[in-house]
Enzyme design. Structure first.
Site, PDB file in Angstrom:
ATOM      1  N   GLU A   1      12.895  -5.403   0.518  1.00  0.00           N
ATOM      2  CA  GLU A   1      12.933  -5.093   1.700  1.00  0.00           C
ATOM      3  C   GLU A   1      13.302  -6.370   2.170  1.00  0.00           C
ATOM      4  OE1 GLU A   1       9.163  -4.360   4.585  1.00  0.00           O
ATOM      5  OE2 GLU A   1       9.837  -3.843   5.635  1.00  0.00           O
TER       6      GLU A   1
ATOM      7  N   HIS B   1       8.105   7.864   3.464  1.00  0.00           N
ATOM      8  CA  HIS B   1       7.561   6.747   3.984  1.00  0.00           C
ATOM      9  C   HIS B   1       6.790   6.247   4.982  1.00  0.00           C
ATOM     10  CE1 HIS B   1       8.794   2.283   2.555  1.00  0.00           C
ATOM     11  NE2 HIS B   1       8.287   2.470   4.284  1.00  0.00           N
TER      12      HIS B   1
ATOM     13  N   ASP C   1       7.426   3.338  10.180  1.00  0.00           N
ATOM     14  CA  ASP C   1       5.841   3.258  11.797  1.00  0.00           C
ATOM     15  C   ASP C   1       6.629   3.798  13.290  1.00  0.00           C
ATOM     16  OD1 ASP C   1       4.267   1.630  10.068  1.00  0.00           O
ATOM     17  OD2 ASP C   1       5.709   0.112   9.288  1.00  0.00           O
TER      18      ASP C   1
HETATM   19  N1  HPA Z   1       6.040  -3.568   5.123  1.00  0.00           N
HETATM   20  C1  HPA Z   1       5.643  -3.758   4.344  1.00  0.00           C
HETATM   21  N2  HPA Z   1       4.223  -3.145   4.647  1.00  0.00           N
HETATM   22  C2  HPA Z   1       4.293  -2.865   6.171  1.00  0.00           C
HETATM   23  C3  HPA Z   1       5.646  -1.804   6.976  1.00  0.00           C
HETATM   24  C4  HPA Z   1       6.666  -2.635   5.837  1.00  0.00           C
HETATM   25  O1  HPA Z   1       7.474  -2.492   6.617  1.00  0.00           O
HETATM   26  N3  HPA Z   1       4.961  -1.310   7.488  1.00  0.00           N
HETATM   27  C5  HPA Z   1       3.424  -0.897   7.344  1.00  0.00           C
HETATM   28  N4  HPA Z   1       3.641  -1.741   6.592  1.00  0.00           N
HETATM   29 ZN    ZN Z   2       6.952   0.679   4.652  1.00  0.00          ZN
END
Ligand code: HPA
Ligand code: ZN
Length: 334
Positions: A197, A14, A276
């Site tokens: 999330e 991821h 990221d």
């Molecule tokens: N969540 C959703 N979209 C995303 C993320 C994330 O953590 N990082 C980059 N795009």
């Molecule tokens: Zn992500």
């Protein structure tokens, strides 16, 4: 333990390639492509990386991607990430890219994919790092736009292994993309999706049922639904958890509150990933270190994250066995 973590064999499942854009490369590409950035120094960039939630991050993340114009830019970005993989002993990576972030700005789909793919091929031959590329639809855009993106992927199918779903989870549930995921599966793609999330546990259940996903990206909100949790354990449905991301985006207030080790000890197939890394304070080893500092674990438990990632990956079975053996040997000798 630090050395054990740095050298531990790892598999990443991821990571958004656009999220590996370090400020140094951002400035270099801005200069090369004659783009004016809203920042005057690296310090100003890092100051801007103070997020309240997912959306406040996404606004800056999409802005940063504006410096990526030419195939060489996508190559440089991906090559820099692969060098971080090498430093952290990441042996295999399955990475996301967001084509719509670029095609919306007039960059050709092939420019994006070819730049990334060329670096990934060099990663195999020069660094011994294998990889698979996952195309993500932006969920804040509509399903018609996702269908158009899937159509653009047809000529590049040999470079793309799976389809994913990312961007703003709240207000954009999985059912919005049922049609395009059904079509992608028909075309032979595997599927994954960000779910649970910031959004509710029901997004995880719906992504499993409606989008037929092979694993859940994030998924930490699964603890809100005991029946779902039991299903994840018994069916070994993997979660690609991103600990530093979750703290930066305030999914958990602090690492001590993170549920990843509780989930591991319940027998879930949880994995550690960087999401990221240029925005959230670290790559794979940094994520492992941050978790182990807040939640002391045995070496066997830390290694289980790698065994889980091998199991959850899209690698062929014989290669999974090779990585398992190599990881087991590392645990026995360190
Ligand atoms: N969540 C959703 N979209 C995303 C993320 C994330 O953590 N990082 C980059 N795009
Ligand atoms: Zn992500």
């Amino acid at each position: 333990m630090k050395k054990f973590i740095r050298c531990l064999p790892k598999v990443e499942l991821h990571v958004h390639i656009e999220g590996t854009l370090e400020p140094e490369l951002m400035f270099k590409l801005a200069k090369r492509n004659h783009i004016t950035l809203p920042f005057n120094s690296f310090a100003e960039v890092r100051e801007a990386y103070n997020f309240n939630n997912l959306q406040s991050f996404l606004d800056i993340y999409y802005q940063g991607a504006n410096v990526l114009i030419h195939e060489q830019d996508f190559f440089d970005l991906t090559w820099a990430y692969l060098q971080r993989c090498q430093a952290d002993n990441v042996l295999h990576t399955e990475l996301f890219f967001d084509p719509q972030t670029h095609t919306q700005r007039g960059i050709a789909f092939a420019t994006v994919v070819n730049g990334i793919d060329r670096a990934l091929k060099k990663g195999v031959t020069e660094l011994g790092i294998s990889s698979k590329l996952i195309l993500c639809f932006l969920r804040h855009l509509d399903e018609t736009a996702a269908f158009a993106t899937l159509a653009q992927a047809q000529t590049e199918k040999d470079k793309i292994f799976a389809i994913g779903l990312d961007s703003s989870e709240l207000g954009h549930p999985p059912e919005k993309f049922t049609g395009v995921f059904t079509e992608a599966i028909k075309q032979g793609f595997l599927t994954v999706a960000h779910a649970g999330e910031e959004g509710p546990a029901s997004n995880i259940s719906d992504a499993l049922d409606l989008l037929q996903i092979s694993r859940i990206d994030h998924g930490v909100r699964c603890t809100d639904d005991p029946a779902l949790l039991a299903k994840l354990v018994t069916q070994r449905i993997p979660l690609t958890v991103c600990p530093l991301s979750n703290i930066k985006l305030k999914v958990f207030a602090q690492m001590a509150d993170h549920n990843i080790v509780v989930l591991l000890r319940k027998g879930l197939c949880v994995t550690i990933n960087s999401d990221d890394p240029a925005y959230f304070g670290g790559y794979m080893s940094d994520n492992f270190l941050a978790v182990s500092e807040a939640h002391p674990m045995s070496k066997a438990e830390l290694t289980q994250f790698t065994f889980n990632a091998i199991e959850a990956s899209f690698i062929a079975d014989d290669e999974k066995m090779r990585l398992n053996r190599l990881t087991q040997q590392y645990l026995e000798h360190n």
